[in-house]
Enzyme design. Sequence first.
Site, PDB file in Angstrom:
ATOM      1  N   LYS A  29     -22.770  -3.976  -7.778  1.00  0.00           N
ATOM      2  CA  LYS A  29     -23.889  -3.529  -8.602  1.00  0.00           C
ATOM      3  C   LYS A  29     -25.217  -3.883  -7.928  1.00  0.00           C
ATOM      4  O   LYS A  29     -26.108  -3.036  -7.806  1.00  0.00           O
ATOM      5  CB  LYS A  29     -23.809  -4.175  -9.989  1.00  0.00           C
ATOM      6  CG  LYS A  29     -24.809  -3.588 -10.964  1.00  0.00           C
ATOM      7  CD  LYS A  29     -24.856  -4.375 -12.269  1.00  0.00           C
ATOM      8  CE  LYS A  29     -23.577  -4.321 -13.033  1.00  0.00           C
ATOM      9  NZ  LYS A  29     -23.588  -3.428 -14.176  1.00  0.00           N
ATOM     10  N   ARG A  98     -26.569  -9.587 -15.663  1.00  0.00           N
ATOM     11  CA  ARG A  98     -25.327  -8.817 -15.537  1.00  0.00           C
ATOM     12  C   ARG A  98     -24.512  -9.313 -14.359  1.00  0.00           C
ATOM     13  O   ARG A  98     -25.054  -9.570 -13.293  1.00  0.00           O
ATOM     14  CB  ARG A  98     -25.631  -7.339 -15.281  1.00  0.00           C
ATOM     15  CG  ARG A  98     -26.364  -6.653 -16.396  1.00  0.00           C
ATOM     16  CD  ARG A  98     -26.905  -5.306 -15.921  1.00  0.00           C
ATOM     17  NE  ARG A  98     -27.738  -4.693 -16.926  1.00  0.00           N
ATOM     18  CZ  ARG A  98     -27.299  -3.870 -17.878  1.00  0.00           C
ATOM     19  NH1 ARG A  98     -26.034  -3.558 -17.941  1.00  0.00           N
ATOM     20  NH2 ARG A  98     -28.137  -3.373 -18.754  1.00  0.00           N
ATOM     21  N   GLY A 107     -15.835  -4.384 -17.335  1.00  0.00           N
ATOM     22  CA  GLY A 107     -15.718  -5.093 -18.606  1.00  0.00           C
ATOM     23  C   GLY A 107     -15.050  -6.453 -18.516  1.00  0.00           C
ATOM     24  O   GLY A 107     -14.824  -7.092 -19.529  1.00  0.00           O
ATOM     25  N   MET A 109     -16.117  -9.206 -16.829  1.00  0.00           N
ATOM     26  CA  MET A 109     -17.007 -10.370 -16.806  1.00  0.00           C
ATOM     27  C   MET A 109     -18.167 -10.145 -17.770  1.00  0.00           C
ATOM     28  O   MET A 109     -18.247  -9.132 -18.432  1.00  0.00           O
ATOM     29  CB  MET A 109     -17.452 -10.620 -15.387  1.00  0.00           C
ATOM     30  CG  MET A 109     -16.311 -11.193 -14.562  1.00  0.00           C
ATOM     31  SD  MET A 109     -16.788 -11.541 -12.892  1.00  0.00           S
ATOM     32  CE  MET A 109     -17.202  -9.939 -12.292  1.00  0.00           C
ATOM     33  N   HIS A 459     -13.826   1.994 -22.329  1.00  0.00           N
ATOM     34  CA  HIS A 459     -13.097   0.904 -21.677  1.00  0.00           C
ATOM     35  C   HIS A 459     -11.665   1.325 -21.358  1.00  0.00           C
ATOM     36  O   HIS A 459     -11.179   1.146 -20.242  1.00  0.00           O
ATOM     37  CB  HIS A 459     -13.111  -0.327 -22.598  1.00  0.00           C
ATOM     38  CG  HIS A 459     -12.330  -1.484 -22.066  1.00  0.00           C
ATOM     39  ND1 HIS A 459     -11.016  -1.701 -22.388  1.00  0.00           N
ATOM     40  CD2 HIS A 459     -12.678  -2.458 -21.206  1.00  0.00           C
ATOM     41  CE1 HIS A 459     -10.594  -2.780 -21.755  1.00  0.00           C
ATOM     42  NE2 HIS A 459     -11.582  -3.258 -21.032  1.00  0.00           N
ATOM     43  N   ARG A 582      23.121   1.788   5.445  1.00  0.00           N
ATOM     44  CA  ARG A 582      23.965   0.661   5.032  1.00  0.00           C
ATOM     45  C   ARG A 582      25.367   1.204   4.820  1.00  0.00           C
ATOM     46  O   ARG A 582      25.566   2.127   4.036  1.00  0.00           O
ATOM     47  CB  ARG A 582      23.446   0.061   3.727  1.00  0.00           C
ATOM     48  CG  ARG A 582      22.099  -0.657   3.839  1.00  0.00           C
ATOM     49  CD  ARG A 582      21.743  -1.260   2.489  1.00  0.00           C
ATOM     50  NE  ARG A 582      20.632  -2.173   2.552  1.00  0.00           N
ATOM     51  CZ  ARG A 582      19.369  -1.862   2.211  1.00  0.00           C
ATOM     52  NH1 ARG A 582      19.070  -0.646   1.817  1.00  0.00           N
ATOM     53  NH2 ARG A 582      18.419  -2.764   2.282  1.00  0.00           N
ATOM     54  N   GLY A 788      14.792  -7.136   9.295  1.00  0.00           N
ATOM     55  CA  GLY A 788      15.298  -7.108   7.917  1.00  0.00           C
ATOM     56  C   GLY A 788      14.435  -8.069   7.113  1.00  0.00           C
ATOM     57  O   GLY A 788      14.774  -9.230   6.910  1.00  0.00           O
ATOM     58  N   THR A 789      13.312  -7.558   6.666  1.00  0.00           N
ATOM     59  CA  THR A 789      12.323  -8.458   6.059  1.00  0.00           C
ATOM     60  C   THR A 789      12.749  -8.937   4.668  1.00  0.00           C
ATOM     61  O   THR A 789      12.166  -9.886   4.161  1.00  0.00           O
ATOM     62  CB  THR A 789      10.949  -7.775   5.999  1.00  0.00           C
ATOM     63  OG1 THR A 789      11.138  -6.440   5.518  1.00  0.00           O
ATOM     64  CG2 THR A 789      10.301  -7.745   7.359  1.00  0.00           C
ATOM     65  N   ASN A 790      13.772  -8.298   4.084  1.00  0.00           N
ATOM     66  CA  ASN A 790      14.264  -8.824   2.804  1.00  0.00           C
ATOM     67  C   ASN A 790      14.920 -10.183   3.030  1.00  0.00           C
ATOM     68  O   ASN A 790      14.580 -11.177   2.395  1.00  0.00           O
ATOM     69  CB  ASN A 790      15.298  -7.878   2.172  1.00  0.00           C
ATOM     70  CG  ASN A 790      14.768  -6.477   1.986  1.00  0.00           C
ATOM     71  OD1 ASN A 790      13.579  -6.284   1.830  1.00  0.00           O
ATOM     72  ND2 ASN A 790      15.663  -5.489   2.012  1.00  0.00           N
ATOM     73  N   ASP A 791      15.864 -10.210   3.968  1.00  0.00           N
ATOM     74  CA  ASP A 791      16.521 -11.481   4.257  1.00  0.00           C
ATOM     75  C   ASP A 791      15.582 -12.448   4.962  1.00  0.00           C
ATOM     76  O   ASP A 791      15.645 -13.659   4.729  1.00  0.00           O
ATOM     77  CB  ASP A 791      17.776 -11.244   5.107  1.00  0.00           C
ATOM     78  CG  ASP A 791      18.991 -10.992   4.231  1.00  0.00           C
ATOM     79  OD1 ASP A 791      19.219 -11.807   3.319  1.00  0.00           O
ATOM     80  OD2 ASP A 791      19.677  -9.983   4.428  1.00  0.00           O
ATOM     81  N   CYS A 854      13.245  -2.391   8.540  1.00  0.00           N
ATOM     82  CA  CYS A 854      13.991  -1.619   7.544  1.00  0.00           C
ATOM     83  C   CYS A 854      14.110  -2.350   6.220  1.00  0.00           C
ATOM     84  O   CYS A 854      14.785  -1.896   5.312  1.00  0.00           O
ATOM     85  CB  CYS A 854      15.370  -1.242   8.073  1.00  0.00           C
ATOM     86  SG  CYS A 854      16.394  -2.664   8.455  1.00  0.00           S
ATOM     87  N   TYR A 874       8.419   1.789  14.600  1.00  0.00           N
ATOM     88  CA  TYR A 874       8.616   2.573  13.369  1.00  0.00           C
ATOM     89  C   TYR A 874       8.799   1.678  12.163  1.00  0.00           C
ATOM     90  O   TYR A 874       9.096   0.494  12.290  1.00  0.00           O
ATOM     91  CB  TYR A 874       9.827   3.508  13.511  1.00  0.00           C
ATOM     92  CG  TYR A 874      11.155   2.805  13.579  1.00  0.00           C
ATOM     93  CD1 TYR A 874      11.853   2.466  12.415  1.00  0.00           C
ATOM     94  CD2 TYR A 874      11.721   2.469  14.801  1.00  0.00           C
ATOM     95  CE1 TYR A 874      13.058   1.803  12.474  1.00  0.00           C
ATOM     96  CE2 TYR A 874      12.935   1.797  14.871  1.00  0.00           C
ATOM     97  CZ  TYR A 874      13.597   1.476  13.704  1.00  0.00           C
ATOM     98  OH  TYR A 874      14.790   0.805  13.759  1.00  0.00           O
TER      99      TYR A 874
HETATM  100  C1  PEP Z   1      16.925  -6.811   4.969  1.00  0.00           C
HETATM  101  O1  PEP Z   1      17.462  -7.899   4.855  1.00  0.00           O
HETATM  102  O2  PEP Z   1      15.700  -6.651   5.026  1.00  0.00           O
HETATM  103  C2  PEP Z   1      17.730  -5.588   5.038  1.00  0.00           C
HETATM  104  C3  PEP Z   1      17.191  -4.424   5.273  1.00  0.00           C
HETATM  105  O3  PEP Z   1      19.059  -5.726   4.783  1.00  0.00           O
HETATM  106  P1  PEP Z   1      19.674  -5.830   3.305  1.00  0.00           P
HETATM  107  O4  PEP Z   1      18.559  -5.564   2.349  1.00  0.00           O
HETATM  108  O5  PEP Z   1      20.753  -4.842   3.246  1.00  0.00           O
HETATM  109  O6  PEP Z   1      20.140  -7.255   3.307  1.00  0.00           O
HETATM  110 MG    MG Z   2      19.590  -8.083   5.205  1.00  0.00          MG
END
Ligand code: PEP
Ligand code: MG
Length: 902
Positions: A29, A98, A107, A109, A459, A582, A788-791, A854, A874
């Site tokens: 603002k 203000r 709205g 603050m 609002h 998978r 495997g960013t989940n694990d 992935c 990728y």
């Molecule tokens: C992971 O671990 O990121 C992965 C892609 O494998 P999953 O989710 O099947 O364990």
């Molecule tokens: Mg995994």
Amino acid sequence: MAAHDPVEQKYVYDFAEGNKDLKDLLGGKGANLAEMTNLGLPVPPGFTITTEACKAYLTTGREPDGLAAQIEAHLESLEREMGRRLGDPDDPLLVSVRSGAKFSMPGMMETVLNVGLNDRSVIGLSNQAGGNDRFAWDSYRRLIQMFGKTVCEVPGEEFEHALDEIKSAKGTHNDLDLDADDLRGLVDAYKKIFAKHTGREFPQEPREQLDLAIRAVFDSWNAERAILYRRQERIPADLGTAVNVVAMVFGNLGPDSGTGVAFTRDPGSGAQGIYGDYLANAQGEDVVAGIRNTVPLQELEQLDKTSYDQLLGIMARLEEHYKDLCDIEFTIERGKLWMLQTRVGKRTAAAAFVIAGQLVDEGLIDLDEALHRVNGAQLAQLMFPRFQLDHEFEAVAKGIGASPGAASGKVVFTSARAVELAAEGESVILVRRETNPDDLNGMIAAKGILTSRGGKTSHAAVVARGMGKTCVSGADELDVNVPAKKFTVGDHVVNEGDVVSIDGTTGKVYLGEVPVMPSEVVQYFEGELDPENTDDALVRSVHRIMTHADAARRLRVRTNADTGADAARARRFGAEGIGLCRTEHMFLGDRRELVERLILASGEREREDALAALLPLQRADFIEIFREMDGLPVTVRLIDPPLHEFLPPLEQLAVNVAVAQERGEDVAKEEALLAAVRRMHEENPMLGLRGVRLGLVIPGLFAMQVRAIAEAAVAVVRDGGKACPEIMVPLVGAVQELETVRAEAERIIAEVVGDSGVEVLIGTMIEVPRAALTAGQIAEAAEFFSFGTNDLTQMGWGFSRDDVEGAFFWRYLELGIFGISPFESIDTDGVGRLVRIAAEEGRAARPGLKLGVCGEHGGDPDSVHFFHEVGLDYVSCSPFRVPVARLEAGRAAITTTGSDSR
Ligand code: PEP
Ligand code: MG
């Protein structure tokens, strides 16, 4: 100001000193008021106290040294400019105080208007207003009310109650029927309420009012609703708010005064034109609160053509200057137009794409900038379905389509009930007369919001649009009775728990549940709508921006798919291969029996028979997928989960066996199964016999899969297709694991592939922290890495993927330990660091090593930017997120000087 102290920090900026690029320091603002001042537009004079001052105050609990003196100096110069002194009994200067953070938090603050009024200056104000006592006392009662509520935490209902009492004594519902004497009486009542709750009289000293109001705005940065909003909108918690102190101008001085809000284009659809609401004889808070119904801005032309024309000229100028849709707030004080605010306006997802396309056509921005102006979250929203309507569904009411989308759910009337039912998994529609910031929790929990009052800028509308939530506002045929938990519309009575459906595009309200139909954006991605040949502005714009994103991006986008149908859809959505197939689902259904045979095999022969029976089935699976992805890489991951996941649950089986034994039935087979399940039981299956460990323990299992992949590839090639398989080994932590699997796989591949020309890459997931830390060694045996960013998140943080989000993440989010679940968006400092180390060390050991991701993060907009920056080749994500990832990969690749698209 302490001119003798050269190192004193500058905490206060006059509007003439700032500009629109100083949002970090002056808030949105303040920066934009400065910009408009410097453009020569009619902005009431004022100054901005910086976010730095706020941060210093919030850290130490007191105003930083020098701030008071700087405020004094700027106040004096404001007084000189206005020719009035703050709170002067004869001719008072009044100011508004203000909030204004870097990112708009509508709205959330505090604001205090009419600061400087007291028992004496109220008379001076009346004189200034030509003896308009009513106006002066109304302004004074508003100050006590706002100041009491926001600065001293006096319960707002008490003021509202006192106002209602005076109105009912007069037999009216309308504030405007109250005369000066009524309002003077109301001021007395308000002062008593103030004293009762605070133990002190309402402060008469104007400078004290100002200082306390500034402090209250600082404090409001950490109000519960502000914290909640920031979390929802992913706004960092440490930015602080600026405070704007602005000379008051009055829209409530009579019929030739008024106030309004406007957009330079339709923020709902992006259509060109003037969109806004105007309310004569009112202050800005009346419009935003939706207390009285506004008229369309176009009607101002009849009321005050000079101001209307001037306003249109200013709006055109602002659009050209900001090169974007602007929203503005203005006040007309006795025929003189004042600009109180402008900013690049919030808009719906559809409008964001449409406007970006229009601005390119108008030559105001280029395609890079257009790409920067939209984002993946908006695209994802456009891929939601809409209502499928036919004559069976007749709308019972029509309000304003305030935030698009289609939502059905059970009606609730309070924020608390919305939260309660949503926690039970119900879809709810929050129905209110109008919402206020205290409804935020309920708005977050609800699928949609329906109000009977307020316009596109109320609002409810503003907040819902910001959240991407369906909202219909101002459905004034609804008679909403919150205490009775019902609303009536025509002859219908709708009680809490009844289902309604609301359409945030058309504003229509339906009783019952209405079926939904797919979005045109999905139809476009599916190839069912020709973007060159449609009059749908949204589809044309999405196509144009996606095409540019594809040309700009360096990251390739693949998909996670393990059926032919998913692969085909993802390909239509622009996937350039499969990043994760998978294989575990291929062991379910009627193949369970074969898997059981494999697990129960008592000798080599039986195991080999079971594997031999699985081989052709797996081969057929892979042929289907390779065909769909003809010519594109397909990463097939060897089986990952522990094998006992394919067996019946222990308790169930034990009961069945016991019952059968009791009946004297032959249970030899079940007993063997039960023994196997007991043998394989693990306390921590996620850390147990899975992934590569399984492959090394069960002879022939991985070999069968490798053979099936290679044979499928050869079959596809023999049919004239092109298969590009990449075999991926899960859960590797040490290079020796991979080397062992690789040696066997290479032998089988060489045997199967022969001279067919098929090339098979062998690589690994990087999902165990040790793998990331020894990536240099692992790269010696891997042609590619896929993160495997989940694990990796699970093992990096030590958080069980299956349990923690429901168990305690709410507390971590509340404490700000993280701003978003690390399973949703990559934790760049920790897990991201593992990715970075592995990418660098892997590539150092094997130049040209192919790198992808992935895990779920592959389709998360912020994470895509991180993976771009780390240099992956990728990202791979579920089919529906492929377009989002393409767009974000394009956005990550362009550099631009434009504004943040938040
Ligand atoms: C992971 O671990 O990121 C992965 C892609 O494998 P999953 O989710 O099947 O364990
Ligand atoms: Mg995994």
